[in-house]
Design an enzyme around this catalytic site. Sequence first.
Site: not given
Length: 270
Positions: A165, A207, A224, A226
């Site tokens: 990331r 998301k 969202p 998940d």
Amino acid sequence: MELTIPNFDIALTANSGQCFRFQKIDEIHYSIIARQTHLMIQTLDNDRFLLDCDEKSYQEIWHDYFDMDRDYLSIMKAAPPDDAFLQEALRHTKGLRILQQEPWECLISFIISQRKNIPAIKGCVEALSRRFGEPIGDDLFAFPTPEAIAASSIEELNTCSLGYRSNYILKTARMVASRQADLDDFGRLSDPELKEALLRFPGVGIKVADCVMLFAYARTKAFPRDVWINRVIDKHYDGQSPAEYLGPHAGILQQCMFCYIRSSQYKNTY
DNA sequence: GTCCAGGGTAAGC
DNA sequence: GCTTACCATGGA
């Protein structure tokens, strides 16, 4: 200053996975860092709290942060009464509020969140703040500015356990710091326009974009999905997302379901 | 040691 | 348009 906050379960909200710098100190004290500012909250009784800030700071920061202008009771009352699972979730998540976080911090936090559990996300956000954020008190650090991260490097970011990331975060920071993307201007966009704008950041998919819309831009319709909410949809909604029929506050109801299915009170009986 | 986590991306079909 | 492999890391 002393303050009445209706419908506020501080422990539930702090651990709800929407923010990552809201920390329990002891049974009655919670610590928050947001918008370059630290706040200590002490619980007095059910809905009365002691905030270690002045009136000015409350009006400028914390009133909106705690979403004080929203009537949660009426939202819960308007939820579909024949939805057994949702009603059960609402019974177990009274006092959950949706905090209005700073878009920049929220954006980076949820880019970090992918394929990480909540304790790990908190660790990364804290590490980033210690490494790149301004000191704002005794061993306290603000979330780093876009400029501070944009001026860093992949190697430095890697020291914060960000894994793959780091690249997303560095590129996103450069887009924001260079004003190629202005997160304040995003507030004027419609829901679809905002989502499209957020999806342009590397590491931001549907998301994460929905999380930023809900938790930073108060777009309460954003829903969202998940892994936990997908389990809810599979088990209780026959694989079909309830987002549309839940109406304009679907995102808030989603957060209640998220907290409930993750709690020890969830019995998997519905 | 194994499984999982508030997923996204790019390649392949 | 829809699958699928791959991505780093730490918590449980």
